[in-house]
Write a protein that holds these residues in place. Structure first.
Motif, PDB file in Angstrom:
ATOM      1  N   ALA A  99       0.829  -1.207   0.000  1.00 17.81           N
ATOM      2  CA  ALA A  99       0.000   0.000   0.000  1.00 17.81           C
ATOM      3  C   ALA A  99       0.867   1.262   0.000  1.00 17.81           C
ATOM      4  O   ALA A  99       0.572   2.224  -0.721  1.00 17.81           O
ATOM      5  CB  ALA A  99      -0.933  -0.004   1.208  1.00 17.81           C
ATOM      6  N   GLY A 103       0.931   3.714  -3.151  1.00 20.25           N
ATOM      7  CA  GLY A 103       0.599   5.129  -2.957  1.00 20.25           C
ATOM      8  C   GLY A 103       1.690   6.046  -3.489  1.00 20.25           C
ATOM      9  O   GLY A 103       1.406   7.074  -4.113  1.00 20.25           O
ATOM     10  N   ALA A 106       1.498   5.994  -7.277  1.00 24.59           N
ATOM     11  CA  ALA A 106       0.347   6.775  -7.726  1.00 24.59           C
ATOM     12  C   ALA A 106       0.617   8.267  -7.601  1.00 24.59           C
ATOM     13  O   ALA A 106       0.290   9.048  -8.510  1.00 24.59           O
ATOM     14  CB  ALA A 106      -0.891   6.390  -6.922  1.00 24.59           C
ATOM     15  N   LEU A 107       1.225   8.685  -6.502  1.00 23.17           N
ATOM     16  CA  LEU A 107       1.537  10.104  -6.305  1.00 23.17           C
ATOM     17  C   LEU A 107       2.517  10.604  -7.365  1.00 23.17           C
ATOM     18  O   LEU A 107       2.336  11.685  -7.932  1.00 23.17           O
ATOM     19  CB  LEU A 107       2.107  10.318  -4.899  1.00 23.17           C
ATOM     20  CG  LEU A 107       2.348  11.755  -4.470  1.00 23.17           C
ATOM     21  CD1 LEU A 107       1.038  12.533  -4.477  1.00 23.17           C
ATOM     22  CD2 LEU A 107       2.968  11.792  -3.084  1.00 23.17           C
ATOM     23  N   TYR A 151      -0.779  -2.774 -10.674  1.00 26.76           N
ATOM     24  CA  TYR A 151      -0.582  -2.830  -9.225  1.00 26.76           C
ATOM     25  C   TYR A 151       0.250  -4.035  -8.801  1.00 26.76           C
ATOM     26  O   TYR A 151       0.777  -4.070  -7.697  1.00 26.76           O
ATOM     27  CB  TYR A 151      -1.939  -2.841  -8.507  1.00 26.76           C
ATOM     28  CG  TYR A 151      -1.848  -2.377  -7.082  1.00 26.76           C
ATOM     29  CD1 TYR A 151      -1.558  -1.059  -6.765  1.00 26.76           C
ATOM     30  CD2 TYR A 151      -2.030  -3.275  -6.034  1.00 26.76           C
ATOM     31  CE1 TYR A 151      -1.458  -0.641  -5.454  1.00 26.76           C
ATOM     32  CE2 TYR A 151      -1.943  -2.866  -4.716  1.00 26.76           C
ATOM     33  CZ  TYR A 151      -1.646  -1.548  -4.440  1.00 26.76           C
ATOM     34  OH  TYR A 151      -1.545  -1.135  -3.142  1.00 26.76           O
TER      35      TYR A 151
END
Length: 168
Positions: A99, A103, A106-107, A151
């Motif tokens: 996770a 994250g 993704a950022l 992912y």
């Protein structure tokens, strides 16, 4: 032996997810079955329960994001396979690392797409004028403007972090 199987499965899933955005059932399902049988034959019913509990924890961790359309079923089955091989505690910590890494990826992708200055301006504008749609600058309403990535990459990296560094 289980660590070697895990490494092979992670490598295959990493390659297929990057190339075709798919994590194949031909890899995850035999891994799940192997984990269950391996622990059953080496440590009996306790081993089967250890592997089964890991399978269920791995499956449940990504089930809601899958049901909401945030990821594919292959990602869920990969976490279940990791749980089947390594147990519930390992797959839980692997999920935490995954996770965090997901994250961060993704950022980075959001900043790359929208530009850092535009994100700062938009956030400042939303905060100053008390706009309640802060999420709208990150979550696109249409598929054309949305950002996605395989992912499985985050799952592989998170699992490797757990193998190398263990629990927090």
């Amino acid at each position: 032996m289980v660590n070697v199987i895990l490494a092979i499965v992670l490598l295959i899933c990493l390659i297929t997810d990057i190339k075709s955005r798919k994590i194949l059932n031909i890899v995850t399902l035999p891994t799940i079955i192997f984990g269950l049988f391996f622990y059953f034959f080496t440590t009996g019913v306790d081993g089967f329960l250890y592997s089964g509990k890991g399978l269920l924890v791995g499956l449940s961790l990504l089930l809601i994001p899958y049901l909401l359309g945030g990821m594919g079923a292959g990602d869920v089955k990969l976490m279940a396979a990791i749980g089947s091989l390594m147990g519930s505690s390992f797959v839980f910590y692997s999920f935490i690392y995954t996770a965090l890494i997901g994250g961060a990826i993704a950022l980075i992708l959001i900043i790359k797409k929208n530009g850092f200055i535009n994100i700062i301006k938009s956030t400042f504008f939303n905060v100053v004028f008390f706009r309640s749609n802060l999420g709208s600058m990150i979550i696109a309403k249409d598929k054309k403007g949305s950002i996605s990535f395989p992912y499985g990459v985050a799952i592989v990296l998170g699992t490797l972090c757990t193998l190398v560094w263990g629990v927090f």
